[in-house]
Design a protein around this motif. Structure first.
Motif, PDB file in Angstrom:
ATOM      1  N   GLY A  41       0.775  -1.221   0.000  1.00  0.00           N
ATOM      2  CA  GLY A  41       0.000   0.000   0.000  1.00  0.00           C
ATOM      3  C   GLY A  41       0.813   1.281   0.000  1.00  0.00           C
ATOM      4  O   GLY A  41       0.273   2.379   0.154  1.00  0.00           O
ATOM      5  N   ILE A  42       2.124   1.149  -0.206  1.00  0.00           N
ATOM      6  CA  ILE A  42       3.017   2.315  -0.186  1.00  0.00           C
ATOM      7  C   ILE A  42       3.659   2.477  -1.565  1.00  0.00           C
ATOM      8  O   ILE A  42       4.140   1.503  -2.153  1.00  0.00           O
ATOM      9  CB  ILE A  42       4.110   2.155   0.887  1.00  0.00           C
ATOM     10  CG1 ILE A  42       3.474   2.023   2.277  1.00  0.00           C
ATOM     11  CG2 ILE A  42       5.077   3.328   0.861  1.00  0.00           C
ATOM     12  CD1 ILE A  42       4.472   1.678   3.375  1.00  0.00           C
ATOM     13  N   GLU A  43       3.672   3.702  -2.058  1.00  0.00           N
ATOM     14  CA  GLU A  43       4.326   3.958  -3.342  1.00  0.00           C
ATOM     15  C   GLU A  43       5.841   3.970  -3.156  1.00  0.00           C
ATOM     16  O   GLU A  43       6.363   4.616  -2.250  1.00  0.00           O
ATOM     17  CB  GLU A  43       3.879   5.298  -3.934  1.00  0.00           C
ATOM     18  CG  GLU A  43       4.457   5.532  -5.323  1.00  0.00           C
ATOM     19  CD  GLU A  43       4.062   6.864  -5.928  1.00  0.00           C
ATOM     20  OE1 GLU A  43       4.173   6.998  -7.157  1.00  0.00           O
ATOM     21  OE2 GLU A  43       3.668   7.767  -5.173  1.00  0.00           O
ATOM     22  N   ARG A  44       6.526   3.240  -4.004  1.00  0.00           N
ATOM     23  CA  ARG A  44       7.985   3.168  -3.967  1.00  0.00           C
ATOM     24  C   ARG A  44       8.554   3.714  -5.281  1.00  0.00           C
ATOM     25  O   ARG A  44       7.922   3.603  -6.333  1.00  0.00           O
ATOM     26  CB  ARG A  44       8.470   1.729  -3.805  1.00  0.00           C
ATOM     27  CG  ARG A  44       7.754   0.911  -2.755  1.00  0.00           C
ATOM     28  CD  ARG A  44       8.241   1.201  -1.375  1.00  0.00           C
ATOM     29  NE  ARG A  44       7.614   0.310  -0.406  1.00  0.00           N
ATOM     30  CZ  ARG A  44       7.867   0.344   0.892  1.00  0.00           C
ATOM     31  NH1 ARG A  44       8.740   1.201   1.370  1.00  0.00           N
ATOM     32  NH2 ARG A  44       7.246  -0.480   1.714  1.00  0.00           N
ATOM     33  N   GLN A  45       9.746   4.245  -5.197  1.00  0.00           N
ATOM     34  CA  GLN A  45      10.465   4.656  -6.405  1.00  0.00           C
ATOM     35  C   GLN A  45      11.922   4.254  -6.257  1.00  0.00           C
ATOM     36  O   GLN A  45      12.513   4.413  -5.181  1.00  0.00           O
ATOM     37  CB  GLN A  45      10.364   6.166  -6.627  1.00  0.00           C
ATOM     38  CG  GLN A  45      11.067   6.630  -7.906  1.00  0.00           C
ATOM     39  CD  GLN A  45      10.924   8.122  -8.148  1.00  0.00           C
ATOM     40  OE1 GLN A  45       9.984   8.753  -7.679  1.00  0.00           O
ATOM     41  NE2 GLN A  45      11.862   8.691  -8.883  1.00  0.00           N
ATOM     42  N   VAL A  46      12.493   3.713  -7.324  1.00  0.00           N
ATOM     43  CA  VAL A  46      13.892   3.319  -7.303  1.00  0.00           C
ATOM     44  C   VAL A  46      14.581   3.786  -8.579  1.00  0.00           C
ATOM     45  O   VAL A  46      13.966   3.874  -9.638  1.00  0.00           O
ATOM     46  CB  VAL A  46      14.077   1.789  -7.148  1.00  0.00           C
ATOM     47  CG1 VAL A  46      13.706   1.326  -5.759  1.00  0.00           C
ATOM     48  CG2 VAL A  46      13.278   1.041  -8.194  1.00  0.00           C
ATOM     49  N   SER A  47      15.843   4.112  -8.434  1.00  0.00           N
ATOM     50  CA  SER A  47      16.705   4.381  -9.579  1.00  0.00           C
ATOM     51  C   SER A  47      17.541   3.130  -9.780  1.00  0.00           C
ATOM     52  O   SER A  47      18.264   2.708  -8.864  1.00  0.00           O
ATOM     53  CB  SER A  47      17.596   5.600  -9.307  1.00  0.00           C
ATOM     54  OG  SER A  47      18.499   5.799 -10.372  1.00  0.00           O
ATOM     55  N   LEU A  48      17.421   2.501 -10.938  1.00  0.00           N
ATOM     56  CA  LEU A  48      18.036   1.198 -11.167  1.00  0.00           C
ATOM     57  C   LEU A  48      19.133   1.270 -12.218  1.00  0.00           C
ATOM     58  O   LEU A  48      19.048   2.052 -13.162  1.00  0.00           O
ATOM     59  CB  LEU A  48      16.968   0.203 -11.637  1.00  0.00           C
ATOM     60  CG  LEU A  48      15.802  -0.045 -10.683  1.00  0.00           C
ATOM     61  CD1 LEU A  48      14.703  -0.811 -11.391  1.00  0.00           C
ATOM     62  CD2 LEU A  48      16.280  -0.791  -9.446  1.00  0.00           C
ATOM     63  N   GLY A  49      20.144   0.426 -12.066  1.00  0.00           N
ATOM     64  CA  GLY A  49      21.189   0.328 -13.073  1.00  0.00           C
ATOM     65  C   GLY A  49      22.290  -0.604 -12.627  1.00  0.00           C
ATOM     66  O   GLY A  49      22.484  -0.824 -11.428  1.00  0.00           O
ATOM     67  N   PHE A  50      22.989  -1.175 -13.587  1.00  0.00           N
ATOM     68  CA  PHE A  50      24.121  -2.037 -13.260  1.00  0.00           C
ATOM     69  C   PHE A  50      25.101  -2.068 -14.412  1.00  0.00           C
ATOM     70  O   PHE A  50      24.784  -1.714 -15.547  1.00  0.00           O
ATOM     71  CB  PHE A  50      23.664  -3.458 -12.911  1.00  0.00           C
ATOM     72  CG  PHE A  50      23.041  -4.229 -14.044  1.00  0.00           C
ATOM     73  CD1 PHE A  50      23.827  -4.876 -15.008  1.00  0.00           C
ATOM     74  CD2 PHE A  50      21.664  -4.335 -14.157  1.00  0.00           C
ATOM     75  CE1 PHE A  50      23.261  -5.586 -16.052  1.00  0.00           C
ATOM     76  CE2 PHE A  50      21.077  -5.046 -15.201  1.00  0.00           C
ATOM     77  CZ  PHE A  50      21.878  -5.676 -16.143  1.00  0.00           C
ATOM     78  N   GLU A  51      26.310  -2.505 -14.089  1.00  0.00           N
ATOM     79  CA  GLU A  51      27.321  -2.823 -15.096  1.00  0.00           C
ATOM     80  C   GLU A  51      27.917  -4.162 -14.732  1.00  0.00           C
ATOM     81  O   GLU A  51      28.170  -4.438 -13.551  1.00  0.00           O
ATOM     82  CB  GLU A  51      28.409  -1.749 -15.164  1.00  0.00           C
ATOM     83  CG  GLU A  51      29.417  -2.012 -16.281  1.00  0.00           C
ATOM     84  CD  GLU A  51      30.477  -0.935 -16.423  1.00  0.00           C
ATOM     85  OE1 GLU A  51      31.321  -1.074 -17.342  1.00  0.00           O
ATOM     86  OE2 GLU A  51      30.480   0.024 -15.627  1.00  0.00           O
ATOM     87  N   VAL A  52      28.126  -5.012 -15.715  1.00  0.00           N
ATOM     88  CA  VAL A  52      28.714  -6.329 -15.471  1.00  0.00           C
ATOM     89  C   VAL A  52      29.729  -6.621 -16.557  1.00  0.00           C
ATOM     90  O   VAL A  52      29.520  -6.291 -17.725  1.00  0.00           O
ATOM     91  CB  VAL A  52      27.608  -7.423 -15.410  1.00  0.00           C
ATOM     92  CG1 VAL A  52      26.869  -7.562 -16.739  1.00  0.00           C
ATOM     93  CG2 VAL A  52      28.179  -8.761 -14.964  1.00  0.00           C
ATOM     94  N   TRP A  53      30.861  -7.191 -16.152  1.00  0.00           N
ATOM     95  CA  TRP A  53      31.894  -7.560 -17.115  1.00  0.00           C
ATOM     96  C   TRP A  53      32.819  -8.601 -16.491  1.00  0.00           C
ATOM     97  O   TRP A  53      32.837  -8.806 -15.282  1.00  0.00           O
ATOM     98  CB  TRP A  53      32.696  -6.340 -17.569  1.00  0.00           C
ATOM     99  CG  TRP A  53      33.638  -5.757 -16.552  1.00  0.00           C
ATOM    100  CD1 TRP A  53      34.992  -5.965 -16.458  1.00  0.00           C
ATOM    101  CD2 TRP A  53      33.313  -4.867 -15.466  1.00  0.00           C
ATOM    102  NE1 TRP A  53      35.518  -5.255 -15.408  1.00  0.00           N
ATOM    103  CE2 TRP A  53      34.517  -4.575 -14.789  1.00  0.00           C
ATOM    104  CE3 TRP A  53      32.124  -4.289 -15.003  1.00  0.00           C
ATOM    105  CZ2 TRP A  53      34.563  -3.749 -13.665  1.00  0.00           C
ATOM    106  CZ3 TRP A  53      32.163  -3.457 -13.886  1.00  0.00           C
ATOM    107  CH2 TRP A  53      33.369  -3.200 -13.244  1.00  0.00           C
ATOM    108  N   SER A  54      33.583  -9.253 -17.346  1.00  0.00           N
ATOM    109  CA  SER A  54      34.515 -10.286 -16.911  1.00  0.00           C
ATOM    110  C   SER A  54      35.939  -9.859 -17.240  1.00  0.00           C
ATOM    111  O   SER A  54      36.200  -9.341 -18.331  1.00  0.00           O
ATOM    112  CB  SER A  54      34.200 -11.615 -17.622  1.00  0.00           C
ATOM    113  OG  SER A  54      35.120 -12.624 -17.242  1.00  0.00           O
ATOM    114  N   GLU A  55      36.838 -10.051 -16.280  1.00  0.00           N
ATOM    115  CA  GLU A  55      38.257  -9.776 -16.524  1.00  0.00           C
ATOM    116  C   GLU A  55      39.094 -10.713 -15.668  1.00  0.00           C
ATOM    117  O   GLU A  55      38.790 -10.947 -14.498  1.00  0.00           O
ATOM    118  CB  GLU A  55      38.603  -8.316 -16.209  1.00  0.00           C
ATOM    119  CG  GLU A  55      38.429  -7.909 -14.762  1.00  0.00           C
ATOM    120  CD  GLU A  55      38.862  -6.480 -14.488  1.00  0.00           C
ATOM    121  OE1 GLU A  55      39.471  -5.862 -15.371  1.00  0.00           O
ATOM    122  OE2 GLU A  55      38.583  -5.991 -13.378  1.00  0.00           O
ATOM    123  N   SER A  56      40.127 -11.266 -16.260  1.00  0.00           N
ATOM    124  CA  SER A  56      41.038 -12.174 -15.546  1.00  0.00           C
ATOM    125  C   SER A  56      40.286 -13.265 -14.795  1.00  0.00           C
ATOM    126  O   SER A  56      40.540 -13.526 -13.616  1.00  0.00           O
ATOM    127  CB  SER A  56      41.914 -11.380 -14.570  1.00  0.00           C
ATOM    128  OG  SER A  56      42.626 -10.366 -15.245  1.00  0.00           O
TER     129      SER A  56
END
Length: 197
Positions: free
Chosen positions: A142-157
């Motif tokens: 019953g509560i309004e929520r707001q989120v800022s979403l984002g990600f970065e993913v990568w592979s190294e070594s």
């Protein structure tokens, strides 16, 4: 392996930000993040069950959500969030994936404003963020929520890095409330989860 499958593989696993939390304990809580691969909507839309917990309270996980990956006819990737209609039913599934066996598409609700645009990066990974001007808003308890979403993913070594930019936002004031307030949470994969599809 195409981009969709490779992104799904990179994201699938158990992650920890222990080094960051030790180096900057004032700004970053030590977290454990589980991203369990699922094929809830079929092979062309691989998904992930997401859940996290404070590393000191692994028996109290929170932020259960579903992230589904898609590629359009041109190959453009996107990542769509869903919420669980009954989060209690999947509570703890990060550590106990058997809880996900009976999950069906009817158990989740589309969060229409919470779709990330995914782009390849120069280091061979992927960056995902909300389109400019988009506000991810939804209701829980019953509560309004707001989120800022984002990600970065990568592979190294032979190591997979996952940076989370997620922040909770006050929908009235726009003020950041929790999450990546001082920069991204910097996770590394500590266990792989096999993907099929």
């Amino acid at each position: 392996m195409d981009d969709l499958q490779y992104l799904w593989t990179l994201l699938s696993g158990e992650f920890s930000n222990q080094p960051q939390a030790i180096a900057e304990p004032v700004h970053f809580v030590q977290l454990r993040l589980w991203q369990r691969p699922l094929l809830l909507f079929g092979h062309d839309r691989p998904c992930l069950f997401l859940e996290q917990a404070n590393a000191l309270q692994l028996d109290r996980p929170y932020r259960q959500r579903l992230l589904c990956l898609e590629a359009d006819f041109s190959g453009q990737l996107s990542a769509q969030f869903y919420q669980f209609k009954n989060a209690a039913a999947v509570l703890g599934a990060g550590q106990d994936p058997d809880r996900l066996r009976s999950l069906t598409p009817e158990d989740v609700q589309l969060l229409e404003s919470c779709r990330l645009a995914v782009e390849q990066t120069s280091r061979g990974g992927y960056n995902a963020q909300l389109p400019a001007g988009c506000r991810c808003r939804f209701w829980t308890d019953g509560i309004e929520r707001q989120v800022s979403l984002g990600f970065e993913v990568w592979s190294e070594s032979d190591r997979v890095n996952f940076h989370s930019f997620d922040r909770g936002i006050d929908p009235e004031t726009g003020r950041s409330l929790w999450g990546a307030l001082m920069g991204p949470y910097e996770f590394t994969k500590v266990a792989d989860y096999a993907v099929t599809g």
